[in-house]
Design a protein around this motif. Structure first.
Motif, PDB file in Angstrom:
ATOM      1  N   PRO A 136     -10.971   0.646  -1.487  1.00 35.41           N
ATOM      2  CA  PRO A 136     -11.926   1.762  -1.435  1.00 35.41           C
ATOM      3  C   PRO A 136     -11.897   2.471  -0.082  1.00 35.41           C
ATOM      4  O   PRO A 136     -12.871   2.450   0.682  1.00 35.41           O
ATOM      5  CB  PRO A 136     -13.265   1.084  -1.707  1.00 35.41           C
ATOM      6  CG  PRO A 136     -13.093  -0.293  -1.149  1.00 35.41           C
ATOM      7  CD  PRO A 136     -11.664  -0.662  -1.416  1.00 35.41           C
ATOM      8  N   THR A 137     -10.771   3.101   0.220  1.00 36.24           N
ATOM      9  CA  THR A 137     -10.589   3.705   1.535  1.00 36.24           C
ATOM     10  C   THR A 137     -11.426   4.968   1.740  1.00 36.24           C
ATOM     11  O   THR A 137     -11.505   5.471   2.858  1.00 36.24           O
ATOM     12  CB  THR A 137      -9.104   4.046   1.758  1.00 36.24           C
ATOM     13  OG1 THR A 137      -8.654   4.907   0.694  1.00 36.24           O
ATOM     14  CG2 THR A 137      -8.245   2.792   1.761  1.00 36.24           C
ATOM     15  N   ASN A 138     -12.024   5.479   0.668  1.00 41.81           N
ATOM     16  CA  ASN A 138     -12.887   6.665   0.804  1.00 41.81           C
ATOM     17  C   ASN A 138     -14.327   6.285   1.106  1.00 41.81           C
ATOM     18  O   ASN A 138     -15.217   7.131   1.098  1.00 41.81           O
ATOM     19  CB  ASN A 138     -12.831   7.514  -0.471  1.00 41.81           C
ATOM     20  CG  ASN A 138     -13.311   6.756  -1.707  1.00 41.81           C
ATOM     21  OD1 ASN A 138     -13.209   5.531  -1.766  1.00 41.81           O
ATOM     22  ND2 ASN A 138     -13.806   7.474  -2.692  1.00 41.81           N
ATOM     23  N   ALA A 139     -14.564   5.010   1.391  1.00 40.98           N
ATOM     24  CA  ALA A 139     -15.914   4.540   1.723  1.00 40.98           C
ATOM     25  C   ALA A 139     -15.867   3.729   3.003  1.00 40.98           C
ATOM     26  O   ALA A 139     -14.834   3.161   3.366  1.00 40.98           O
ATOM     27  CB  ALA A 139     -16.458   3.674   0.588  1.00 40.98           C
ATOM     28  N   LYS A 140     -16.997   3.684   3.686  1.00 41.88           N
ATOM     29  CA  LYS A 140     -17.134   2.773   4.825  1.00 41.88           C
ATOM     30  C   LYS A 140     -17.580   1.437   4.241  1.00 41.88           C
ATOM     31  O   LYS A 140     -18.739   1.012   4.365  1.00 41.88           O
ATOM     32  CB  LYS A 140     -18.128   3.333   5.836  1.00 41.88           C
ATOM     33  CG  LYS A 140     -17.955   2.761   7.247  1.00 41.88           C
ATOM     34  CD  LYS A 140     -18.718   3.595   8.252  1.00 41.88           C
ATOM     35  CE  LYS A 140     -18.694   2.984   9.643  1.00 41.88           C
ATOM     36  NZ  LYS A 140     -17.342   2.934  10.235  1.00 41.88           N
ATOM     37  N   ALA A 141     -16.631   0.811   3.568  1.00 39.26           N
ATOM     38  CA  ALA A 141     -16.907  -0.392   2.791  1.00 39.26           C
ATOM     39  C   ALA A 141     -16.733  -1.639   3.651  1.00 39.26           C
ATOM     40  O   ALA A 141     -15.763  -1.746   4.411  1.00 39.26           O
ATOM     41  CB  ALA A 141     -15.978  -0.453   1.584  1.00 39.26           C
ATOM     42  N   VAL A 142     -17.650  -2.570   3.504  1.00 36.83           N
ATOM     43  CA  VAL A 142     -17.567  -3.821   4.245  1.00 36.83           C
ATOM     44  C   VAL A 142     -16.233  -4.525   3.975  1.00 36.83           C
ATOM     45  O   VAL A 142     -15.639  -5.127   4.873  1.00 36.83           O
ATOM     46  CB  VAL A 142     -18.763  -4.725   3.864  1.00 36.83           C
ATOM     47  CG1 VAL A 142     -18.580  -6.130   4.394  1.00 36.83           C
ATOM     48  CG2 VAL A 142     -20.060  -4.116   4.388  1.00 36.83           C
ATOM     49  N   ALA A 143     -15.740  -4.442   2.747  1.00 32.29           N
ATOM     50  CA  ALA A 143     -14.511  -5.135   2.365  1.00 32.29           C
ATOM     51  C   ALA A 143     -13.310  -4.731   3.221  1.00 32.29           C
ATOM     52  O   ALA A 143     -12.404  -5.540   3.450  1.00 32.29           O
ATOM     53  CB  ALA A 143     -14.203  -4.857   0.894  1.00 32.29           C
ATOM     54  N   LEU A 144     -13.290  -3.517   3.716  1.00 34.01           N
ATOM     55  CA  LEU A 144     -12.154  -3.037   4.499  1.00 34.01           C
ATOM     56  C   LEU A 144     -12.071  -3.694   5.870  1.00 34.01           C
ATOM     57  O   LEU A 144     -11.009  -3.703   6.502  1.00 34.01           O
ATOM     58  CB  LEU A 144     -12.247  -1.519   4.677  1.00 34.01           C
ATOM     59  CG  LEU A 144     -12.165  -0.687   3.394  1.00 34.01           C
ATOM     60  CD1 LEU A 144     -12.468   0.777   3.712  1.00 34.01           C
ATOM     61  CD2 LEU A 144     -10.786  -0.813   2.750  1.00 34.01           C
ATOM     62  N   TYR A 145     -13.175  -4.237   6.346  1.00 30.73           N
ATOM     63  CA  TYR A 145     -13.213  -4.712   7.724  1.00 30.73           C
ATOM     64  C   TYR A 145     -12.592  -6.096   7.902  1.00 30.73           C
ATOM     65  O   TYR A 145     -12.333  -6.513   9.028  1.00 30.73           O
ATOM     66  CB  TYR A 145     -14.649  -4.635   8.253  1.00 30.73           C
ATOM     67  CG  TYR A 145     -14.989  -3.207   8.590  1.00 30.73           C
ATOM     68  CD1 TYR A 145     -14.880  -2.733   9.890  1.00 30.73           C
ATOM     69  CD2 TYR A 145     -15.330  -2.297   7.591  1.00 30.73           C
ATOM     70  CE1 TYR A 145     -15.139  -1.406  10.193  1.00 30.73           C
ATOM     71  CE2 TYR A 145     -15.578  -0.973   7.881  1.00 30.73           C
ATOM     72  CZ  TYR A 145     -15.479  -0.529   9.184  1.00 30.73           C
ATOM     73  OH  TYR A 145     -15.707   0.796   9.477  1.00 30.73           O
ATOM     74  N   ALA A 146     -12.309  -6.782   6.804  1.00 29.91           N
ATOM     75  CA  ALA A 146     -11.574  -8.043   6.931  1.00 29.91           C
ATOM     76  C   ALA A 146     -10.158  -7.761   7.437  1.00 29.91           C
ATOM     77  O   ALA A 146      -9.644  -8.464   8.315  1.00 29.91           O
ATOM     78  CB  ALA A 146     -11.530  -8.766   5.590  1.00 29.91           C
ATOM     79  N   GLN A 147      -9.524  -6.724   6.902  1.00 31.26           N
ATOM     80  CA  GLN A 147      -8.185  -6.354   7.355  1.00 31.26           C
ATOM     81  C   GLN A 147      -8.225  -5.808   8.782  1.00 31.26           C
ATOM     82  O   GLN A 147      -7.361  -6.139   9.610  1.00 31.26           O
ATOM     83  CB  GLN A 147      -7.575  -5.312   6.404  1.00 31.26           C
ATOM     84  CG  GLN A 147      -6.165  -4.871   6.739  1.00 31.26           C
ATOM     85  CD  GLN A 147      -5.106  -5.909   6.409  1.00 31.26           C
ATOM     86  OE1 GLN A 147      -5.403  -7.097   6.295  1.00 31.26           O
ATOM     87  NE2 GLN A 147      -3.868  -5.476   6.269  1.00 31.26           N
ATOM     88  N   ALA A 148      -9.230  -5.003   9.092  1.00 30.58           N
ATOM     89  CA  ALA A 148      -9.373  -4.488  10.454  1.00 30.58           C
ATOM     90  C   ALA A 148      -9.597  -5.626  11.435  1.00 30.58           C
ATOM     91  O   ALA A 148      -9.071  -5.611  12.562  1.00 30.58           O
ATOM     92  CB  ALA A 148     -10.540  -3.496  10.511  1.00 30.58           C
ATOM     93  N   GLY A 149     -10.364  -6.621  11.008  1.00 30.14           N
ATOM     94  CA  GLY A 149     -10.600  -7.775  11.871  1.00 30.14           C
ATOM     95  C   GLY A 149      -9.324  -8.553  12.148  1.00 30.14           C
ATOM     96  O   GLY A 149      -9.114  -9.056  13.262  1.00 30.14           O
TER      97      GLY A 149
END
Length: 287
Positions: A150-163
């Motif tokens: 869900p790259t069109n959202a500031k989704a919590v799920a994306l931050y695991a990869q960023a971390g």
């Protein structure tokens, strides 16, 4: 709802279930849908030196992020903004604050039940980072494509990869990781948008759906162009980042911050960065 006595001590106010609570309140249960299926979003804004730049835009983006994940915000963007301002007023004037509306699902199976969306609106004391700059290197971890996350959202799920990208950089002795997109082009830093300057012009990766093109990024693009600086939104290679005259970042947490070392190559905060930061501060203070 009271704060957990085992939670870290923070100076914070949270609007939750119709009232303000302090500290770090518990908000989810072991069976909350968001805990195991990840349907949660947030947005981040800032209050500092008595100003709240683009707060309305951050609240509007929170609504869009919720919609993108199948959630339904319990309140409109205007009400979220009003509550954030109410929370800001609970701190001494001019306090540096992080402002975070957070929404998540309580029920559902794979997909969230939108009717169970809850919201916590947080105002947390958090100093702006020192603009002395940071070091960066290429990360092995990449940003996902719109078809895979869900790259069109500031989704919590994306931050695991960023971390993982941030941890990867720190394991190599750097502060931040530069993340590529699935095609191998530069996307962003692990937690902020990336810029370079070359021959007096500013360049930033074109928004291609693999990263969140931030509100601060858009503001700096507009301000630099109004000041007569050429700004190019385009595909960037990592070699161009390594060869740039300047590298800097934009993002809500630190606003405009220079990179002072890229892959071991020292850099100085240059004139494009300095202008961008000054223009942003002038905008934020209504100058």
């Amino acid at each position: 709802m009271s704060s957990d006595k085992h939670a870290p001590a923070i100076n914070a106010q949270h609007f939750l279930d119709g009232k303000w609570v302090t500290g770090n309140p518990l908000i989810m249960g072991a069976w909350s849908h968001a805990i195991w299926m990840g349907a949660a979003i947030f947005d981040g804004a800032r209050a500092f030196e008595g100003v709240t730049p683009d707060l309305d835009l951050h609240c509007q983006r929170a609504i869009r992020s919720a919609t993108a994940l199948g959630l339904v915000s319990p309140m409109p963007a205007g009400q979220i903004e009003e509550l954030l301002r109410e929370g800001i007023a609970k701190f001494p004037k001019g306090s540096p604050l992080y402002l975070r509306p957070f929404m998540w699902s309580e029920d559902g199976f794979m997909a969230p039940d939108p009717a169970t969306t809850r919201i916590a609106i947080s105002v947390v004391e958090a100093p702006l980072p020192d603009p002395k700059g940071f070091s960066a290197c290429l990360s092995k971890w990449r940003r996902p494509s719109p078809e895979t996350a869900p790259t069109n959202a500031k989704a919590v799920a994306l931050y695991a990869q960023a971390g993982r990208a941030s941890a990867d950089a720190k394991s190599k002795g750097f502060d931040e990781g530069v993340m590529l997109d699935p095609m191998g082009h530069v996307a962003e830093f692990s937690s902020s948008n990336l810029w370079i300057a070359k021959d007096g012009a500013a360049h930033t990766p074109i928004a291609n759906g693999t990263f969140l093109a931030g509100i601060t990024r858009a503001r700096v693009i507009k301000l630099l162009r109004q000041a007569g600086v050429e700004v190019f939104e385009r595909t960037l290679t990592y070699q161009e980042v390594k060869d740039a005259d300047e590298v800097f970042s934009t993002g809500n947490y630190g606003k405009v911050i220079p990179v002072t070392n890229i892959e071991g190559r020292p850099l100085q905060p240059g004139p494009v960065f300095q202008l961008a930061r000054r223009l942003y501060w002038d905008f934020a203070h209504g100058k």
